[in-house]
Design a protein around this motif. Structure first.
Motif, PDB file in Angstrom:
ATOM      1  N   LEU A   1      11.352   9.714  -9.409  1.00  0.00           N
ATOM      2  CA  LEU A   1      11.739   8.566  -8.580  1.00  0.00           C
ATOM      3  C   LEU A   1      11.580   7.265  -9.354  1.00  0.00           C
ATOM      4  O   LEU A   1      12.382   6.344  -9.238  1.00  0.00           O
ATOM      5  CB  LEU A   1      10.873   8.519  -7.319  1.00  0.00           C
TER       6      LEU A   1
ATOM      7  N   ARG B   1       7.408  12.071  -7.909  1.00  0.00           N
ATOM      8  CA  ARG B   1       7.068  10.686  -8.253  1.00  0.00           C
ATOM      9  C   ARG B   1       7.676  10.215  -9.572  1.00  0.00           C
ATOM     10  O   ARG B   1       8.349   9.188  -9.634  1.00  0.00           O
ATOM     11  CB  ARG B   1       5.551  10.543  -8.313  1.00  0.00           C
TER      12      ARG B   1
ATOM     13  N   SER C   1       0.829  -1.189   0.000  1.00  0.00           N
ATOM     14  CA  SER C   1       0.000   0.000   0.000  1.00  0.00           C
ATOM     15  C   SER C   1       0.870   1.247   0.000  1.00  0.00           C
ATOM     16  O   SER C   1       2.024   1.213   0.388  1.00  0.00           O
ATOM     17  CB  SER C   1      -0.888  -0.011   1.242  1.00  0.00           C
ATOM     18  N   ALA C   2       0.322   2.351  -0.479  1.00  0.00           N
ATOM     19  CA  ALA C   2       1.043   3.610  -0.428  1.00  0.00           C
ATOM     20  C   ALA C   2       0.894   4.156   0.984  1.00  0.00           C
ATOM     21  O   ALA C   2      -0.212   4.395   1.442  1.00  0.00           O
ATOM     22  CB  ALA C   2       0.468   4.590  -1.432  1.00  0.00           C
ATOM     23  N   ARG C   3       2.010   4.331   1.680  1.00  0.00           N
ATOM     24  CA  ARG C   3       1.913   4.730   3.074  1.00  0.00           C
ATOM     25  C   ARG C   3       1.791   6.236   3.265  1.00  0.00           C
ATOM     26  O   ARG C   3       1.397   6.694   4.305  1.00  0.00           O
ATOM     27  CB  ARG C   3       3.113   4.194   3.855  1.00  0.00           C
ATOM     28  N   SER C   4       2.222   6.980   2.275  1.00  0.00           N
ATOM     29  CA  SER C   4       2.075   8.430   2.372  1.00  0.00           C
ATOM     30  C   SER C   4       2.255   9.031   0.989  1.00  0.00           C
ATOM     31  O   SER C   4       2.600   8.321   0.046  1.00  0.00           O
ATOM     32  CB  SER C   4       3.117   9.027   3.325  1.00  0.00           C
ATOM     33  N   ASP C   5       2.009  10.339   0.850  1.00  0.00           N
ATOM     34  CA  ASP C   5       2.256  10.955  -0.460  1.00  0.00           C
ATOM     35  C   ASP C   5       3.241  12.108  -0.332  1.00  0.00           C
ATOM     36  O   ASP C   5       3.184  13.094  -1.049  1.00  0.00           O
ATOM     37  CB  ASP C   5       0.943  11.399  -1.111  1.00  0.00           C
ATOM     38  N   THR C   6       4.192  11.956   0.616  1.00  0.00           N
ATOM     39  CA  THR C   6       5.174  12.999   0.881  1.00  0.00           C
ATOM     40  C   THR C   6       5.922  13.443  -0.374  1.00  0.00           C
ATOM     41  O   THR C   6       6.120  14.628  -0.601  1.00  0.00           O
ATOM     42  CB  THR C   6       6.210  12.498   1.913  1.00  0.00           C
ATOM     43  N   TYR C   7       6.339  12.471  -1.205  1.00  0.00           N
ATOM     44  CA  TYR C   7       7.197  12.810  -2.341  1.00  0.00           C
ATOM     45  C   TYR C   7       6.426  12.769  -3.653  1.00  0.00           C
ATOM     46  O   TYR C   7       6.965  12.435  -4.704  1.00  0.00           O
ATOM     47  CB  TYR C   7       8.398  11.866  -2.381  1.00  0.00           C
ATOM     48  N   LYS C   8       5.125  13.102  -3.552  1.00  0.00           N
ATOM     49  CA  LYS C   8       4.241  13.034  -4.705  1.00  0.00           C
ATOM     50  C   LYS C   8       4.774  13.833  -5.900  1.00  0.00           C
ATOM     51  O   LYS C   8       4.736  13.372  -7.037  1.00  0.00           O
ATOM     52  CB  LYS C   8       2.883  13.606  -4.297  1.00  0.00           C
TER      53      LYS C   8
END
Lengths: 309, 269
Positions: A23, A20, A10-17
Motif C-alpha cells: 500500500l 502494508r 492515529s492508526a484506526r485499525s490493522d485490517t490491511y496489515k
C-alpha cells in the motif's frame, strides 16, 4: 488531535496489515525518486563546476558557495571579504516575507476571530469564503492584483475620480506591492490556524477576566492572545515560509529593483546565461533556512503540547 | 451570551477588518472579471459590454497557442490527479488501516515533504534531476513532477475522511467471510468516495494551477496555460488574458465548491 495530525493521524485499525508494504510502496517510490533523490542531486550539483551554456562539469568545486559569500575583487584573486550582493537579496526576502506576514496577521487575526465567534452553523461558510481565492490560480490572482494597482488601473481611476489623490499612486514596482501580492497569495494560511485555535478557546476565561475588571483590550492581550498563541505562530510560519521563496509576486509586482530569492534562483536556470551550481547552492541555502525554521517551530509546538497535556 | 455592547466576545473594529480582508481578496478578481467583458482593445478605458475577447481566445491570433496550452494543462491535470489520488488512497490505507509500525512517522514526513520544501527548490531539484539522468524535458517531465507534488494535496482530504470512518463496517464484512480485498473494494472504498473525490479535485486544481515547477521542467515548445499566460503577461496585460483568467477562475471556483459540498456530505449514516 493536533498531535495525531502531526504524525499522520492515529492508526484506526490493522485490517490491511499484511498488505502494508504494497500500500505504501507507490508513494515511497514516487516521492523518493521525484523529491528526495532530486534534492540530493541538487546538493551534489551545488559542489560542481559550472558549464557556460547552462549545466555542469563533473568536477568538484566550492565556487558556487564562494561566489555567494565571498567577494574577491575585480580579478578574483584577493582574499575573501564578505560579499553583500546575495546576502542582501536574502535579507530583502526575509524582510519582505516578514512584512507580508505582519500585514496578514494584522488583517487575518481580526478576521479569524470574527469568524470563530459567529454562530457555529455559519462558520464553515465564512471559512469557505476565505479559502476560495486561494484555490484560484496564483498567477491569475497576482496578475489581477497588478491590473488593479497599475498606474492607470481601476484603483487609481477611483482615487482620482473621487479626488482623494491628485496624481496616480505609484504602487506597482514598490516593496509594498510585493507585500500586498504575498499577502494575497497566502492569507488563508494565516486565518485558518488562528481560527482553529480561537474556536477551541474557552471564553469563560475572558468572562473571568472581565469580572475582575480587566478592560476588553487587557483581556485580549493578557488572556486571549496567550491562549491562542500556537495558532498565531503556526499562521505566521505558514505565511512566512512560502513568501520567502516566492517567485510570482516579486517578479510581476516588484520589478527589477525588488529582486527576491526566487528570482535570483530562477535567473540561474534561464537560457544560456545561467549558473547551475550557483542556483543549486542558493536553493540549498534557502532550503536549509526553511528547514531550520520548521524544526524550531515543530519543537516549540511539541513543547506547547506537552505543557497543555 | 449576547450582551450587546458588553459582549466580551466582541471587539470594535474586527468587523471592518473582516470586511477589508474580504474586499482585498475578492476585489481584484471581480474587477478582472468585469474588465474581461470590456469592448475595447485597451485595458484602461471602458467602452461597453462585449464578449469579443472570449471569442478572441477561441478564434483570435493567439488562439492556437492557448488551445494547445489548455489541452496540455487539462490532460496533465487529469492524469496527474488520477495517479496521485490512487497513490494517496493506497498510502492512506497503509497509514491508517494497517496498524502502527516503525516507519510510520517517516512515511508521513515523506508524504508531506512537497508541502515543506519551497516550491522553487522543488523546481530546481526536479530540473537538475531530469537533466542528470539525461531525460529530455517536455510533456512527460511536467507530468511526473505534477504527480509527485499532487500527492500530499490528494492525501489530506482522503486521510481525514478515513480517520472519520469506524472500521466496524469492514469488520462486519470480514465476519461475513468477505476477503480483505473485498472489504477494501466493496466497503472501504465506497465509504471513502467523498474523501477521494475531494482529494482528486484538489489535486486537479493544484496541477492546473502550478506555474513555478512547470516553468522549470517544461522544456522548449511545451506550454501549459499558466506558462502561456505568464509569457503573454510579461509583455503587458492584454484583454484576451483577462478573458482566459476569468474562465479559469470560474473553473476553479466550481471545482472547489463541488469539493466542499462533497466533503461535507456524509454517506456513513
Amino acid at each position: 488531535m493536533a498531535a495525531g495530525a502531526a504524525s499522520g493521524g492515529s492508526a484506526r485499525s490493522d485490517t490491511y496489515k499484511a498488505a502494508r508494504v504494497w500500500l505504501l510502496l507507490p508513494s515511497w517510490l514516487v516521492l523518493i525518486c521525484l523529491v528526495l533523490v532530486p534534492i540530493a542531486i541538487m546538493l551534489v550539483y551545488s559542489f560542481l563546476t559550472k558549464e557556460f551554456r547552462g549545466g555542469v562539469i563533473w568536477e568538484f568545486s566550492l565556487a558556487a558557495y564562494d561566489q555567494f559569500f565571498c567577494s574577491r575583487g575585480l580579478f578574483g584573486d584577493e582574499p575573501c571579504t564578505i560579499e553583500w550582493t546575495y546576502i542582501s537579496i536574502f535579507w530583502r526576502s526575509i524582510w519582505q516575507a516578514g512584512a507580508a506576514t505582519l500585514l496578514s496577521l494584522v488583517i487575518g487575526f481580526p478576521t479569524a476571530y470574527f469568524i470563530a465567534t459567529r454562530p457555529e452553523r455559519v462558520r464553515p461558510i465564512w471559512v469557505f469564503l476565505i479559502t476560495i481565492p486561494y484555490w484560484v490560480n496564483l498567477l491569475i490572482r497576482t496578475v489581477s492584483m497588478k491590473f488593479v494597482l497599475r498606474d492607470q488601473g481601476p484603483l487609481n481611476d477611483f482615487l482620482l475620480a473621487t479626488g482623494i489623490v491628485d496624481d496616480p499612486l505609484r504602487i506597482v514596482n514598490t516593496n509594498f506591492a510585493v507585500q500586498l501580492g504575498l499577502f494575497y497569495s497566502y492569507l488563508p494560511f494565516m486565518v485558518l490556524p488562528i481560527y482553529a485555535s480561537v474556536e477551541r478557546y474557552n471564553f469563560s476565561l475572558s468572562e473571568a477576566a472581565a469580572d475582575l475588571y480587566a478592560s476588553k483590550w487587557a483581556t485580549l492581550r493578557r488572556v486571549l492572545l496567550p491562549a491562542v498563541k500556537p495558532g498565531v505562530i503556526a499562521g505566521c510560519i505558514l505565511v512566512f515560509v512560502p513568501s520567502l521563496g516566492s517567485f510570482l509576486a516579486p517578479d510581476l509586482l516588484g520589478g527589477a529593483k525588488n529582486f527576491m530569492i526566487g528570482s535570483l534562483i530562477e535567473e540561474q536556470f534561464k537560457g544560456n546565461a545561467g549558473n547551475w551550481p550557483f542556483g543549486a547552492a542558493a536553493s540549498m541555502i534557502l532550503l536549509t533556512m526553511v528547514l531550520i525554521i520548521l524544526l524550531i517551530f515543530a519543537r516549540q509546538q511539541a513543547r506547547a503540547q506537552k505543557g497543555a497535556g | 451570551m449576547a450582551r450587546g455592547k458588553y459582549d466580551i466576545r466582541r471587539y470594535p473594529g474586527f468587523l471592518p477588518m473582516t470586511v477589508l480582508c474580504l474586499t482585498l481578496l475578492y476585489a481584484p478578481l471581480i474587477v478582472v472579471t468585469i474588465y474581461s467583458f470590456n469592448d475595447s482593445s485597451s485595458i484602461t478605458n471602458w467602452e461597453g459590454m462585449s464578449t469579443r475577447w472570449y471569442v478572441d481566445v477561441f478564434v483570435g491570433v493567439e488562439s492556437d497557442k492557448f488551445k494547445s496550452a489548455a489541452w496540455n494543462s487539462f490532460t496533465i491535470a487529469m492524469i496527474a490527479a488520477t495517479v496521485s489520488t490512487t497513490i494517496a488512497t493506497l498510502a492512506a490505507t497503509g497509514m491508517i488501516r494497517a496498524g502502527r509500525f516503525r516507519l510510520r512517522t517517516l512515511s508521513f514526513g515523506l508524504i508531506s515533504l512537497p508541502l515543506m520544501v519551497p516550491e522553487i527548490v522543488t523546481a530546481v531539484a526536479t530540473l537538475i534531476f531530469f537533466n542528470s539522468i539525461g531525460f529530455v524535458r517536455g510533456y512527460t517531465t511536467i507530468l511526473l513532477a505534477h504527480i509527485a507534488f499532487c500527492i500530499p494535496f490528494a492525501y489530506m482530504p482522503i486521510a481525514a475522511r478515513m480517520q472519520g470512518i469506524e472500521d466496524s463496517y469492514e469488520q462486519a464484512a470480514l465476519d461475513l467471510y468477505a476477503s480483505k480485498f473485498q472489504a477494501f473494494t466493496r466497503i472501504l472504498l465506497p465509504l471513502m468516495a467523498p474523501g477521494i473525490i475531494s482529494g482528486f479535485l484538489l489535486a486537479f486544481i493544484i496541477s492546473l494551477d502550478d506555474f513555478i515547477i512547470t516553468n522549470f521542467v517544461k522544456g522548449a515548445g511545451v506550454e501549459t496555460l499558466p506558462t502561456a499566460i505568464f509569457g503573454s503577461v510579461k509583455q503587458g496585460i492584454k484583454p484576451n488574458i483577462m478573458a482566459i483568467s476569468t474562465m479559469l477562475l470560474a473553473i476553479s471556483i466550481v471545482m472547489v465548491t463541488i469539493s466542499y459540498l462533497v466533503s461535507k456530505s456524509d454517506n456513513t449514516k
